[in-house]
Design an enzyme around this catalytic site. Structure first.
Site, short mmCIF file in Angstrom:
data_model
loop_
_atom_site.label_atom_id
_atom_site.label_comp_id
_atom_site.label_asym_id
_atom_site.label_seq_id
_atom_site.Cartn_x
_atom_site.Cartn_y
_atom_site.Cartn_z
CB CYS A 1 3.55 6.05 4.92
SG CYS A 1 4.22 5.21 6.63
CD GLU B 1 0.40 0.22 8.89
OE1 GLU B 1 -0.61 0.52 8.13
OE2 GLU B 1 0.95 1.05 9.50
CG HIS C 1 5.67 0.82 2.61
ND1 HIS C 1 4.70 2.07 2.27
CD2 HIS C 1 4.99 0.54 3.72
CE1 HIS C 1 3.86 2.44 3.12
NE2 HIS C 1 3.99 1.44 4.01
CG ASP D 1 -2.58 -13.30 1.26
OD1 ASP D 1 -1.82 -12.39 1.86
OD2 ASP D 1 -2.47 -14.46 1.12
CG HIS D 2 0.35 -12.85 -1.51
ND1 HIS D 2 0.07 -13.37 -0.38
CD2 HIS D 2 1.80 -13.16 -1.80
CE1 HIS D 2 1.22 -13.80 0.04
NE2 HIS D 2 2.40 -13.72 -0.74
CG HIS E 1 2.68 -2.94 6.62
ND1 HIS E 1 3.68 -2.61 7.25
CD2 HIS E 1 2.21 -1.78 6.02
CE1 HIS E 1 3.96 -1.19 7.39
NE2 HIS E 1 2.95 -0.73 6.51
CG HIS F 1 -0.37 0.41 2.77
ND1 HIS F 1 -1.12 1.19 3.49
CD2 HIS F 1 0.81 0.26 2.99
CE1 HIS F 1 -0.40 1.21 4.54
NE2 HIS F 1 0.98 0.82 4.25
#
Lengths: 136, 136, 136, 136, 136, 136
Positions: D34, D125, D40, D80-81, D42, D15
């Site tokens: 950010c 996070e 980047h 996810d992913h 998480h 994100h």
């Protein structure tokens, strides 16, 4: 000025999920692999939370050493290295789900801890599954 | 639409539990090994929880980087690698139990954090011992 | 068929880093906040690893209950809730860095554990800092 | 007799934090690293808490296997992913802060979970940063 | 007397797995959801292990504060809040699997750490997935 | 250039420690509460470590998704939610200590993993008790 303190403890036990009023088929359908008649087991992680006023003389809400001893005597000695279904009177006729176990632990400790304290119990059956009861 | 955010921090400190109004015998009896006159110590884990509305421009309740900086300046710089009894004015005359430390941290941060936010503080003295205070 | 087993334990202690042969300035420069003359402290996490043949009768390399008792008697009773610099003979004249502590613990336990077993010691000073010694 | 149960899950996503109404300079100033235009990411840890009465037949508040499946279908398969900004309709026009993500997850699950249950969502996070929303 | 010390650090980054010599179909087949062209991301946990003699003056193998600074400068500043594929020269033409990342980190740090020390690097991509490289 | 990768998995099982060649008294004396004839149980945490060359095409030592599937098929399906003593052929006549379990898991996986890879198995019976075997 109300502060909550908490103490963590552990017990390792065998159990199976089972409703005696149901057929084997229904038990298997509802509880799946947790219904294994030969039992399986868990490392239960228990967190006992006590909330109350700080005693101005000690700076304690409650002596956490005393609380640890109480958990040892009342919970660990009762359930650790036991088969919950076979070895304990509490789950002879009560299905030992995490929900039922956390309520049983709450009731055992509630009788031993002064009513001026609020009590809340968290029980991790695995790292990812939790049940929690506060007497509500 | 109220969301809680939390930030974890750490400080490592020495302390002893002690009531100056009591005899050495009574101190030892009540506080046991925590009363060691030469001190012992802990890695304290601190969790600062802030609850409030999401700012629609930033998507933040509060900038957690700013909150981390505040915790650094107000708490870590004050208590990290210190002897709580000897090196801090907060515990010169207050027994540094986890309960008293968590209340002190709450009061320090409460003055620095806008009152539109709810504040709750958790302090782990060890992995198994916690104190928590939310201003109640 | 050599298997390694390990047992985790904990002790909470105060210490300061300090070299008596150096000036206060040099001590402060080298050890920074760890040199605080009033001490600071840590929750030390200790992992004792023992490697050897499985006993075919017991299925154990070593009884982990016995190992836990040995760690309690030899290490926890010696260092828990102590000031390492002031309260222990081991660090009267030895700087209590994680490295020196892990070597001291190795030597204490090495004398008590049969030489047919390999021994390795891990010591976490904080969650992020580790020292490890295996007699090399 | 109301018990809370909780189930943990995970998803890994990219994100960036970004407000389309702002200049690049303001975005960079407010969101710092950010705001990286190349994103980047998480490992998000999600905890879904459901509170309700224990069903006397099953001993469950809710079947945690069913809850895990629901989280898989509704949340993991969705996020996810993925790149939250580019790959999901939920964050096309909503800044994917932890606060906004936790509210989105709450709303998705609230529609799928019977209203007799209270619902509360926690989202880590990182190990040290949390957002939590319970519909308040 | 050789002691190993270790220091933990973290960085959060986006990446995708991708082999430029392969077709999109083959990339998708081999790397699955990790091949998402819009990237996904992780909280990487890094553990840097350094083994050597204890310096008798300091009691240190290496100053862990200095090691933490080196990790900050050489690794965190380079990779934290970055897109590994787009923002770093190291992974412009190298697939950023955990295996390749851990080798890259080893080589960067190996040049900066005195050769009298052994070096070993562990990298957790998630809590359950690890890669480790020691120069073998 | 040899890199180690590791994958974590879990299974929950019941067991008792028991040597059929011994009297009940001797069993109880040696194994204590772990000898409970009605069984107790654990959440076992398993870490499978595989070491080998990085494949230059994939950047993988081994596909951790494939490894996770292998662990699921060969270990979790075999032992999860089982009574190790009653439900598994491996421990019909072998005492299910952590040491024996870790050797059994090693042998099962060693047959399924290419011999060009080194294999090492860690098994946590509790958070504080570990057994590890690498084929030595």
């Amino acid at each position: 000025m109300k502060v909550k303190v908490a103490r963590e403890a552990h017990f390792n036990a065998a159990h199976r999920l089972f409703n005696a009023a149901w057929s084997d088929e229904k038990n298997k359908q509802v509880f799946g692999k947790c219904n294994n008649p030969n039992y399986h087991g868990h490392n239960y992680k228990l967190i006992v939370e006590v909330k109350g006023e700080i005693n101005p003389d000690t700076g304690y809400v409650i002596d956490l050493g005393d609380l640890a001893s109480l958990i040892k005597t009342e919970i660990e000695d009762r359930f650790d290295h036991k088969n919950l279904n076979l070895d304990t009177k509490e789950f002879k006729n009560l299905n030992p789900t995490a929900e039922n176990i956390v309520v049983v632990i709450y009731r055992i400790l509630r009788e031993k801890i002064d009513n001026k304290f609020e009590l809340n119990i968290k029980l991790y059956e695995t790292e990812r599954n939790l049940a929690e009861y506060g007497g509500e």
